[in-house]
Scaffold this active site. Structure first.
Site, PDB file in Angstrom:
ATOM      1  N   ASP A   1       0.828  -1.203   0.000  1.00 54.38           N
ATOM      2  CA  ASP A   1       0.000   0.000   0.000  1.00 54.38           C
ATOM      3  C   ASP A   1       0.861   1.250   0.000  1.00 54.38           C
ATOM      4  O   ASP A   1       0.594   2.200  -0.735  1.00 54.38           O
ATOM      5  CB  ASP A   1      -0.902   0.016   1.240  1.00 54.38           C
ATOM      6  CG  ASP A   1      -2.019  -1.012   1.155  1.00 54.38           C
ATOM      7  OD1 ASP A   1      -2.250  -1.553   0.057  1.00 54.38           O
ATOM      8  OD2 ASP A   1      -2.652  -1.296   2.197  1.00 54.38           O
TER       9      ASP A   1
ATOM     10  N   ASP B   1       0.433  -0.661   5.773  1.00 51.97           N
ATOM     11  CA  ASP B   1      -0.744  -1.339   5.230  1.00 51.97           C
ATOM     12  C   ASP B   1      -1.981  -0.656   5.793  1.00 51.97           C
ATOM     13  O   ASP B   1      -2.150  -0.570   7.017  1.00 51.97           O
ATOM     14  CB  ASP B   1      -0.724  -2.814   5.615  1.00 51.97           C
ATOM     15  CG  ASP B   1      -1.518  -3.678   4.640  1.00 51.97           C
ATOM     16  OD1 ASP B   1      -1.483  -3.388   3.434  1.00 51.97           O
ATOM     17  OD2 ASP B   1      -2.171  -4.631   5.097  1.00 51.97           O
TER      18      ASP B   1
ATOM     19  N   LYS C   1      -5.963  -0.531   6.436  1.00 52.19           N
ATOM     20  CA  LYS C   1      -7.100  -1.438   6.563  1.00 52.19           C
ATOM     21  C   LYS C   1      -8.341  -0.664   6.983  1.00 52.19           C
ATOM     22  O   LYS C   1      -8.258   0.342   7.687  1.00 52.19           O
ATOM     23  CB  LYS C   1      -6.813  -2.527   7.610  1.00 52.19           C
ATOM     24  CG  LYS C   1      -5.614  -3.413   7.286  1.00 52.19           C
ATOM     25  CD  LYS C   1      -5.861  -4.253   6.038  1.00 52.19           C
ATOM     26  CE  LYS C   1      -4.688  -5.179   5.763  1.00 52.19           C
ATOM     27  NZ  LYS C   1      -4.866  -5.942   4.489  1.00 52.19           N
TER      28      LYS C   1
END
Length: 348
Positions: A243, A256, A258
């Site tokens: 990401d 990352d 989420k």
């Protein structure tokens, strides 16, 4: 004067019968003989247990330790046979083929540029080469039985509430929201300006809450090195799409992003996400397209209602631990794929 018919003789002393009740009260003075009670230990084999009795009863012997008492017990009754506990932990697995997390032979830039366009390497599938599995696919196919059970139970519960079509639409909405959230983050992180120096970007209404949720985290993100960029580990044969690679509070991390409907305040709430981040970092460190090494990770959880998100940092020590777990999952995937290929070839 007492009548002779009404006298008693007790121990040679003449006592009138009318005062016999006084004699009963004098039992403390006249000890009457009664049968002696037997000790409950009289039947014990004294010779056999003499050493144990002496060691316990003698004040000259110091207090015994559990080890010496156990020796004495084994001498009398024999050694204790211990059954294996069903709750004993299984032996810790280690990868059969260890592989370093870092590329020790790579030429690493000690100082990465603090500005410039972040790298974005697109995933290209080469039809002439064998299929290379992704990190996501490997983790999905190596879930533990417990993880599979809870995932299936959640899916059945959602289908019972929403129906087959409703659950399909729910999954598609989650995918669209996640994609829109990542796109909005990309616009923010590639603009070059600091978060506090600009207005929140215009973004779809369904992701505005997510952006607000991570706004306090974005203030600590700087020096973005990569956005939605492919990493590939040629030796271990897997790919992934990170990401973001950037500095968080001055530390270079694989980040990352989420989204979640439920709070995840602890790292344990993120399930396999730390393994995923370690897999991405290990691939990046061994990918020639990146001239730097990353040893830290960050998992950011954003909430749709705008509740402040959680940032879970992964230190270099933690990353190495999750890297070992990733190697085990990769081995499991390889073994399952080999068995599946063997079964297919036999059927053909």
């Amino acid at each position: 004067m007492f009548s002779l018919k009404r006298v008693l003789s007790v121990g040679g002393i003449v006592v009138p019968q009318s005062t016999a009740h006084c004699v009963r009260n004098l039992s403390a003075c006249f000890r009457l003989r009664s049968p002696k009670k037997l000790s409950p230990y009289s039947s014990v084999d004294g010779e056999r247990y003499s050493s144990l009795v002496k060691s316990v009863m003698s004040f000259r012997v110091s207090a015994q330790t559990p080890e010496t008492l156990q020796d004495e017990d084994e001498n009398v009754y024999g050694p204790v046979v211990k059954a294996h506990s069903s709750t004993s932990r299984p032996e810790r697995r280690v990868p059969q083929t260890p592989h370093p997390f870092f590329d020790t032979e790579a030429t690493v830039d000690t100082e990465e540029p603090e500005s410039g366009t972040p790298a974005r390497i697109l995933l290209k599938r080469n039809q002439s080469k064998p299929y290379v599995p992704s990190v996501t696919r490997i983790l999905q196919q190596t879930l533990s039985p417990e993880q599979t059970f809870y995932l299936e139970r959640w899916k059945k519960r959602m289908i019972a509430e929403l129906g087959e079509d409703g659950f399909k639409e729910y999954s598609q909405n989650l995918f669209r929201q996640g994609k829109a959230f990542h796109s909005a983050l990309e616009d923010i992180l590639t603009s070059g300006a600091k978060w506090e120096d600009k207005k929140p970007p215009a973004c779809p209404p369904e992701v505005q809450g997510y952006i607000e949720s991570v706004s306090h985290i974005l203030e600590d993100v700087s020096a973005v090195r990569a956005i939605e960029s492919t990493v590939q580990h040629d030796t271990l044969n897997y790919v992934g799409i990170v990401d973001c690679v950037a500095r968080y509070r001055g530390v270079l991390c694989v980040i990352d992003w989420k989204t979640s409907d439920k709070p995840k305040p602890f790292l344990s709430n993120t399930y396999d996400n730390p393994i995923q981040v370690a897999a991405y970092a290990g691939a990046l460190n061994n990918d020639g397209n990146y001239k730097y090494q990353v040893e830290n990770g960050l998992i950011v959880v954003a909430y749709k209602d705008g509740t402040p998100g959680h940032a879970h940092q992964l230190s270099s020590e933690m990353m190495l631990g999750y890297w070992q777990t990733w190697l085990l999952r990769l081995e499991d995937f390889t073994q399952r794929s080999s068995r599946a290929s063997g079964d297919f070839s036999q059927k053909v």
